[in-house]
Each structure stands twice: as C-alpha cells, then as structure tokens.
Design a protein around this motif. Structure first.
Motif, PDB file in Angstrom:
ATOM      1  N   ALA A  60       5.147   4.108  -0.348  1.00 12.36           N
ATOM      2  CA  ALA A  60       4.266   3.498  -1.349  1.00 12.36           C
ATOM      3  C   ALA A  60       3.660   4.553  -2.262  1.00 12.36           C
ATOM      4  N   ASP A  61       3.354   4.106  -3.495  1.00 17.97           N
ATOM      5  CA  ASP A  61       2.686   4.978  -4.449  1.00 17.97           C
ATOM      6  C   ASP A  61       1.197   5.043  -4.109  1.00 17.97           C
ATOM      7  N   MET A  62       0.564   6.150  -4.518  1.00 20.43           N
ATOM      8  CA  MET A  62      -0.896   6.212  -4.455  1.00 20.43           C
ATOM      9  C   MET A  62      -1.464   5.293  -5.536  1.00 20.43           C
ATOM     10  N   TRP A  64      -2.117   3.086  -3.192  1.00 25.17           N
ATOM     11  CA  TRP A  64      -1.830   2.072  -2.174  1.00 25.17           C
ATOM     12  C   TRP A  64      -1.299   2.692  -0.889  1.00 25.17           C
ATOM     13  N   ARG A  65      -0.674   3.883  -0.986  1.00 21.31           N
ATOM     14  CA  ARG A  65      -0.230   4.556   0.241  1.00 21.31           C
ATOM     15  C   ARG A  65      -1.428   4.800   1.162  1.00 21.31           C
ATOM     16  N   ASP A 139      -0.885  -4.935  -9.380  1.00 28.55           N
ATOM     17  CA  ASP A 139      -0.395  -3.581  -9.114  1.00 28.55           C
ATOM     18  C   ASP A 139      -0.144  -3.364  -7.631  1.00 28.55           C
ATOM     19  N   ALA A 143       3.442  -2.660  -5.848  1.00 31.18           N
ATOM     20  CA  ALA A 143       3.614  -1.453  -5.026  1.00 31.18           C
ATOM     21  C   ALA A 143       4.147  -1.812  -3.647  1.00 31.18           C
ATOM     22  N   ARG A 146       7.866  -2.577  -4.003  1.00 31.77           N
ATOM     23  CA  ARG A 146       8.692  -1.372  -4.148  1.00 31.77           C
ATOM     24  C   ARG A 146       8.799  -0.616  -2.828  1.00 31.77           C
ATOM     25  N   ALA A 147       7.671  -0.538  -2.103  1.00 32.67           N
ATOM     26  CA  ALA A 147       7.675   0.180  -0.821  1.00 32.67           C
ATOM     27  C   ALA A 147       8.582  -0.526   0.183  1.00 32.67           C
TER      28      ALA A 147
END
Lengths: 397, 125
Positions: A60-62, A64-65, A139, A143, A146-147
C-alpha cells in the motif's frame, strides 16, 4: 491427482517467487478420493484468500500503509475489522458461532485444500475486502484496491499456475479501477474483474462505472459480482431490523444480486457493452427465472424506461453467467435441473465452492443435479475455461 | 462379526471421541454418561468429517415454553465443522432435519474394554 498442461492463455513466468509462497495444510478437508471426482475437470469460480491488513500493508501507498500496519496490530474478529472490513455486526456472540469459520492464508494451503476436493482451478476473491464498497474515502478505497491486486499477483497467482485472480475494481474510483483492470488484465494470471456488491451505491449498472465496464470489455475479462453479509444504510443492506442471520443472509446475497441485475438491465448495460460478460457469484441459481420473467413483464408495459434495450430483458439475462454456490438443496435434485433449464442455463451455470467460507459447497453437492455427463462437464469446468480463456487442462493418472 | 477394540472404558471421556478405522471407514466413538455411541465420520449432508465437529447444545422454542427460546441438550449435540449441521448424539439423527442421520455401529463393552462392531449397522431408535 490431475495434472494440467498446455495453458492456452499466455502466462507470465512464475519466476523466483517460491520463497513468498510457503504454506501449510490446515486439515479442514477430508480426502474424498473414494468418491470418484478425481477424473473430472473442475474449475471453481469463487474461492477466498485471507487478506488481513498487515499482509497487504507492504503493497500500500503511504499514508494508508501506516493505517494498515496499525490495523494489523488490533485484535481482529472474523471478517470484521473496523476501518478495513466493516460489517456493522449487531449480533451478540452465540455458543455455536465460529464452529465452521476458516481462513486460507497461503497459496500452498489453498492448493492442498482444493486438491483434496478434486478442484483443478480456482478463481480467487478476497475475504475482508468483500466489504470495501462502503468506504466513503475514495483515496483510501483506491489504495486498498491497488494493494490487494499487487498482493494477489505476487503472493498468490504467481505462486500456483492453477490459481487465477479477479482484479478488484474499486467502485469509489472507477478511473483508477479501470487502470488496474488494464494493468493486471494484461497478465494471464488474472481472468476476471471482481465487482464488490455489499453496500455499493449507486448499484452496478450505473453509468458512473462506465470506465470499469469499458476496461473489462477491452481486456475481454468478465465482470464478477460478489456480495457478503453486511448491515448498512444502502439498499438492500438496510436489514438492521431483522433479528437473525438466517433471514438477513439471503437478502445480503441473492436480493443484492437481484438489485444489481435490475440496475444493469435498467441502465441498458448489456446493450451498451455487448462484449461484456457478466457473472453473478454466491447467489445460487433459483432466483434467475423470477428476475427474467418479472423484468420482461415490466418491459412490456413500460419499454420507454429501458430505451437502450433492443430486446426483452430475459434475452440479455440468458447471456449472463450464474455460479452455483450456495446451491439450493430441494428434496428432489431434479428440480434444480428444471430450474436451470428455465433460463436455458446449461451453458451459463458455473461451479463455485466459496471455499473456505461457512456455506461452501463441495463439488459433489452440484454433481448430484441429474444432468447428463456432457452438461455436468460444462457446469463443473468446461464453460468456465471457455469464459476465462483458459485452455482445457489435460488430466493424467 | 468384525469387532474393533477402541480402548478401555476410561480411555473414552465425554466430549472427546476416540477414532478408529476399518478399511475406508473412519468411526468415532462418543461417551454419553455410561453409554457409548459409534458413528461414521461422514456427514450425510456433503460428507464432511462430522465427528471432528463441536459437541455442544442447541436452542429450541416450543408452544409449551410459550415460544421462549431455551438452550437444551448441552453435550448431546454434534455440530459438523463443514456447515454446522446439528446431530443428536444419542440417536445420530439430524436435529429438526429432513430425516438425515449419521451411520451408526453397535458398541459393546467386555471386561471394561470397548468394542465397535463394524460388520453391521446399529439399530438405534
């Protein structure tokens, strides 16, 4: 044990990913070899991978990670994690709850357990992220999508050539979902697009999702609707006043699928995207004739409400696909064959087990429908192979 | 008669069935007080490993109780781990089912040793 060879679809190299695919056998499945399913090709259109937030966090992107890492440290109930898998469960715990809840946490475990049921190919869906359509933060939802897709590609479908993915299409961000469909749909490991149903608003069929339908059509991937138990203000999940899971559960699945099918027909989806294949999972099959005939009746009276349709709704519905699980269990199994014939479904019904969930169906539950062998072969696997563009596997002793 | 030794009476405790095998048959022996029951480890529903399930009770509501739910038969109900279908451990019958029942086998005790007769089915009432 069946051995598969000669996959028609171009597949990516398995590569050196075995190290990320370790697993174990849970012992939940008994060996059923004596029951004679071993020579039948079986494609299971709905099996579930366990997707805890800590597993997806590295993908995951920050920021959200960080959120998912935090959620990973929180005590988790079964598919009920606030902020990640929000069920809004209002029931107290009951003595017999949980006796048949199960997780599959690795591709190796999944393969072992599907092998024990003589299932050759599995199409993977999530556990927790069945409930992701309810998140109001676009968003965050994107995310998560995508993760999940990246995690599924690396940890599951590349680890076992008989496991295939369905690209998670996030309804909150149709453009991003379309990008994901084009990215992962280019890989042979992905054979469908998963459309989350639980809590989705507007319902599937709405034109706001046109980028998703367009991408799926372009990539020649069927869209696969899948619901789950959920209590939520969005119709038809507003079942908070109902006092038992027994009464809520069919509404959360079959009624939800029906509502989305109504929406798809009303928006003219099958006419606007004639190349799009549409699959309904985890709703059984006995509601299909009702929807077909009811919509035909309405269409005859008010055709102006669906100006895009060139023919009656039933003719479009007969071109869609319906997964068996949870297969109905009438006193006379022959009634199921009759039901399937009512919607000309011999070429449009797909076996699904829903493994490892509480209401899964063993393949023999569908095999008991008294069709001739040719029809059974279609339902248990051949139709799915064709739909997903997978070549016929060859079985050997 | 094909008798299989399960173990001594004290080896089989309530809530902890003992499993024995005869060819393809896997059989679980349950203790119910001073009595024993033996069932094939295969659910009549979808043929899951029913005897590996949970021993518990069940909830019923009848006119005689004013339709107030009651928790009954604690320790006498077997839940299949595949789909949570409930079976009466005394009789092997599915509770409130459609006539389904577990396949049962006669159990005998000789000199404190428990045996299962796998050559014939039990005639449980």
């Amino acid at each position: 044990m069946p051995i598969l060879t000669g996959l028609l679809r171009r597949r990516q190299s398995v590569g050196d990913l075995q190290s990320s695919c370790s697993g174990y056998s849970s012992g939940w499945v008994v060996d059923t070899k004596v029951l004679g399913l071993e020579d039948l090709l079986i494609v299971d259109c709905d099996v579930h991978v366990h997707d805890p937030p800590e597993a997806l966090a590295p993908f995951a992107d920050m920021p959200w990670r960080r959120s998912m890492e935090h959620l990973g440290g929180v005590k988790q109930r079964y598919l009920d994690i606030p902020g990640y898998a929000t069920s809004l469960n209002i029931d107290p715990p009951f003595p017999n709850d949980g006796v048949n809840t199960r997780h599959v946490t690795t591709s190796t475990q999944m393969r072992d357990e599907l092998d024990a049921m003589h299932i050759d190919i599995g199409v993977l869906f999530p556990d927790n992220l069945l409930r992701m359509a309810v998140f109001p933060q676009t968003d965050y939802a994107a995310a998560l999508g995508r993760a999940y897709n990246a995690w599924l590609a690396e940890k599951w479908v590349r680890c076992d050539r008989r496991l295939y993915g369905a690209v998670l299409a996030v309804p909150q961000d149709p453009e991003d979902a379309a990008d994901q469909i084009r990215k992962y749909g280019a890989m042979e490991d992905f054979v469908g697009v998963y459309l989350p149903v639980a809590g989705v608003r507007p319902l599937w069929g709405d034109r706001v999702y046109d980028p998703i339908y367009e991408a799926a059509s372009e990539m020649r991937l069927p869209v696969m609707l899948h619901s789950v138990g959920l209590i939520h203000p969005n119709f038809p999940f507003n079942v908070d006043h109902m006092t038992s899971r027994m009464t809520r559960h069919p509404i959360q699945h079959e009624f939800a699928l029906m509502a989305n099918l109504f929406s798809m027909i009303g928006s003219g989806l099958p006419a606007r995207f004639p190349e799009l294949d549409i699959v309904f999972t985890e709703g059984g099959i006995s509601w299909v004739p009702y929807v077909m005939w009811r919509l035909d009746k309405e269409f005859a009276e008010t055709p102006a409400d669906a100006p895009m349709l060139e023919r009656p709704p039933s003719s479009y519905i007969k071109e869609m696909y319906f997964c068996t699980q949870p297969i109905e269990e009438p006193d006379r199994p022959s009634d199921l064959a009759t039901m399937i014939d009512l919607f000309d479904g011999r070429d449009h019904v797909l076996f699904a087990s829903d493994w490892p969930h509480h209401d899964f169906d063993h393949p023999r539950a569908v095999m008991r429908v008294p069709f001739e062998a040719e029809v059974k072969r279609k339902i248990m696997g051949e139709t799915a192979l064709k739909l997903f563009g997978i070549s016929r596997p060859v079985t050997t002793a | 008669m094909n008798r299989i030794l399960v173990g001594s009476v004290d080896d089989i405790q309530e809530g902890h069935p003992v499993f024995v095998r005869s060819g393809v048959l896997e059989i679980a022996v349950f203790r119910l007080g001073d009595e024993f029951r033996a069932y094939r480890n295969r659910c009549p529903h979808q043929q899951g490993p029913v005897c590996n399930g949970t021993i518990t009770g069940t909830q019923v509501a009848t006119a005689s109780s004013g339709w107030v739910p009651e928790w009954v038969r604690e320790g006498r109900v077997l839940l299949c781990r595949w789909h949570a279908m409930e079976f009466d451990l005394e009789t092997g019958e599915r509770i409130r089912g459609r006539g389904e029942r577990l396949r049962s086998f006669p159990v005998s005790v000789t000199d404190d040793q428990v045996f299962v007769d796998v050559a014939s089915r039990s005639r449980l009432k």
